[in-house]
Design an enzyme around this catalytic site. Sequence first.
Site, PDB file in Angstrom:
ATOM      1  N   LYS A 201     -20.344  14.852 -58.693  1.00  0.00           N
ATOM      2  CA  LYS A 201     -20.673  15.745 -59.821  1.00  0.00           C
ATOM      3  C   LYS A 201     -20.408  14.879 -61.049  1.00  0.00           C
ATOM      4  CE  LYS A 201     -21.138  19.736 -62.183  1.00  0.00           C
ATOM      5  NZ  LYS A 201     -22.154  20.782 -62.082  1.00  0.00           N
TER       6      LYS A 201
ATOM      7  N   GLU B 232     -24.707  16.495 -57.793  1.00  0.00           N
ATOM      8  CA  GLU B 232     -25.019  17.769 -58.461  1.00  0.00           C
ATOM      9  C   GLU B 232     -25.079  17.557 -59.963  1.00  0.00           C
ATOM     10  OE1 GLU B 232     -22.322  21.136 -57.902  1.00  0.00           O
ATOM     11  OE2 GLU B 232     -23.222  22.099 -59.678  1.00  0.00           O
ATOM     12  N   GLY B 233     -26.225  17.886 -60.567  1.00  0.00           N
ATOM     13  CA  GLY B 233     -26.369  17.790 -62.010  1.00  0.00           C
ATOM     14  C   GLY B 233     -25.635  18.924 -62.711  1.00  0.00           C
ATOM     15  N   ALA B 234     -25.627  18.875 -64.041  1.00  0.00           N
ATOM     16  CA  ALA B 234     -25.053  19.978 -64.828  1.00  0.00           C
ATOM     17  C   ALA B 234     -26.224  20.793 -65.366  1.00  0.00           C
ATOM     18  CB  ALA B 234     -24.198  19.434 -65.962  1.00  0.00           C
ATOM     19  N   GLY B 235     -26.165  22.117 -65.201  1.00  0.00           N
ATOM     20  CA  GLY B 235     -27.240  22.980 -65.710  1.00  0.00           C
ATOM     21  C   GLY B 235     -28.578  22.622 -65.090  1.00  0.00           C
TER      22      GLY B 235
HETATM   23  N1  ATP Z   1     -26.301  32.899 -51.867  1.00  0.00           N
HETATM   24  C1  ATP Z   1     -25.274  33.360 -52.620  1.00  0.00           C
HETATM   25  N2  ATP Z   1     -24.724  34.562 -52.352  1.00  0.00           N
HETATM   26  C2  ATP Z   1     -23.705  35.034 -53.090  1.00  0.00           C
HETATM   27  N3  ATP Z   1     -23.145  34.367 -54.132  1.00  0.00           N
HETATM   28  C3  ATP Z   1     -23.654  33.165 -54.440  1.00  0.00           C
HETATM   29  C4  ATP Z   1     -24.739  32.594 -53.712  1.00  0.00           C
HETATM   30  N4  ATP Z   1     -25.038  31.391 -54.268  1.00  0.00           N
HETATM   31  C5  ATP Z   1     -24.161  31.237 -55.289  1.00  0.00           C
HETATM   32  N5  ATP Z   1     -23.325  32.296 -55.388  1.00  0.00           N
HETATM   33  C6  ATP Z   1     -22.257  32.486 -56.362  1.00  0.00           C
HETATM   34  O1  ATP Z   1     -22.834  32.358 -57.658  1.00  0.00           O
HETATM   35  C7  ATP Z   1     -21.960  31.654 -58.509  1.00  0.00           C
HETATM   36  C8  ATP Z   1     -22.670  30.426 -59.048  1.00  0.00           C
HETATM   37  O2  ATP Z   1     -22.927  29.533 -57.961  1.00  0.00           O
HETATM   38  P1  ATP Z   1     -22.676  27.977 -58.138  1.00  0.00           P
HETATM   39  O3  ATP Z   1     -21.314  27.710 -58.692  1.00  0.00           O
HETATM   40  O4  ATP Z   1     -23.053  27.305 -56.857  1.00  0.00           O
HETATM   41  O5  ATP Z   1     -23.773  27.686 -59.271  1.00  0.00           O
HETATM   42  P2  ATP Z   1     -24.059  26.320 -60.030  1.00  0.00           P
HETATM   43  O6  ATP Z   1     -25.520  26.260 -60.265  1.00  0.00           O
HETATM   44  O7  ATP Z   1     -23.430  25.205 -59.274  1.00  0.00           O
HETATM   45  O8  ATP Z   1     -23.289  26.558 -61.408  1.00  0.00           O
HETATM   46  P3  ATP Z   1     -22.900  25.432 -62.511  1.00  0.00           P
HETATM   47  O9  ATP Z   1     -24.095  25.308 -63.401  1.00  0.00           O
HETATM   48  O10 ATP Z   1     -21.716  26.052 -63.178  1.00  0.00           O
HETATM   49  O11 ATP Z   1     -22.568  24.164 -61.788  1.00  0.00           O
HETATM   50  C9  ATP Z   1     -20.715  31.327 -57.696  1.00  0.00           C
HETATM   51  O12 ATP Z   1     -19.737  32.312 -57.922  1.00  0.00           O
HETATM   52  C10 ATP Z   1     -21.204  31.385 -56.266  1.00  0.00           C
HETATM   53  O13 ATP Z   1     -20.188  31.723 -55.348  1.00  0.00           O
HETATM   54 MG    MG Z   2     -21.974  23.892 -59.901  1.00  0.00          MG
END
Ligand code: ATP
Ligand code: MG
Length: 308
Positions: free
Chosen positions: A41, A115-118
Amino acid sequence: MSARRSGCFVTGTDTGVGKTVVSRVLIRWLRARGVDVGAMKPIETGVGAAGPLDAIALAEAAGRPDPLDDVCPLRFALPAAPTVAAAAEGRDIDLGSVERSFARLAQRHEFVVVEGAGGLLVPAGATASMADLALRLKLPVLIVARATLGTINHTLLTLEAAGARNLDVIGVVISHPEGALSAPDRANLGALRDALGERVIGEIPPLAAGAEPDFWVFLDLGPFQGETLAVHVSDEGIGIAPEHLPRIFDRFYVIEAGEKGVGLGLYICQGLVEAMGGQIWVVSEVGQGTTFSFTLPVEGDAAGPAAT
Ligand SMILES: Nc1ncnc2c1ncn2[C@@H]1O[C@H](COP(=O)(O)OP(=O)(O)OP(=O)(O)O)[C@@H](O)[C@H]1O
Ligand SMILES: [Mg+2]
């Protein structure tokens, strides 16, 4: 079959769409197939006393093989876009340090999941975006799209931005960060699947809080494996309650006492599909319906488009 890449860049249509969840699933999926995987990350914001939580979550999925400073070389406290969080600390974003960390991880591992940001056009420095970072790391992108309203626009925009920058797109994984879908959202998701066609390579169903999928829902990780036939069979029936879902492939498991079945049908189906190198899974919501899906590897040139 495509040659295995040295990694992939997991981006999203937005922040909070499920990139970390999908990255962890991908890392575990690859490791279960014997691939030596590193995780990264490169830029994390909102980092508090507990450290970079996304980076730690990815590293944990990978079995923590690397120093956290390589997994996450750039960390900022403000929970904001990277350039904003860096400016708040009077710092710049040094993509050179990201490249050096990535090079070390790529040397140690067969495959690195980054993993990228946003999303893709989030700035990653004065003149660079996340898309530029993926290009500098020479990685194809995997796009995570959430399932709810607004996703068609965000996903198509992301694909267009990737194409305009000559990024190699592995495909789109649909995620359900907002849990179970309403009926209009389900219809909307059907339209997204239709619009994307074979570009959808997987879907993570709605998970209970803190749960990890205990089955793999990737339909066709083209660059990672050979051609795959995917079959989905849906109904709009009563659905299967969440407490039953994890057990419906168990031998002799029947959902209700007194039901006539012996609980062997799905168990046998799973055995057959897995014996042939495929995967089988079910996504269901009470009152909305159920979709059974399975994949089978296809040898030779016989692979057609994924059936839906
Ligand atoms: N398939 C799913 N079912 C239920 N909850 C989910 C699912 N996918 C993601 N979530 C929940 O949604 C939230 C955001 O997911 P995640 O942290 O993977 O997003 P992200 O894109 O990595 O965010 P960021 O931009 O902060 O890195 C988390 O609380 C995660 O547990
Ligand atoms: Mg994330």
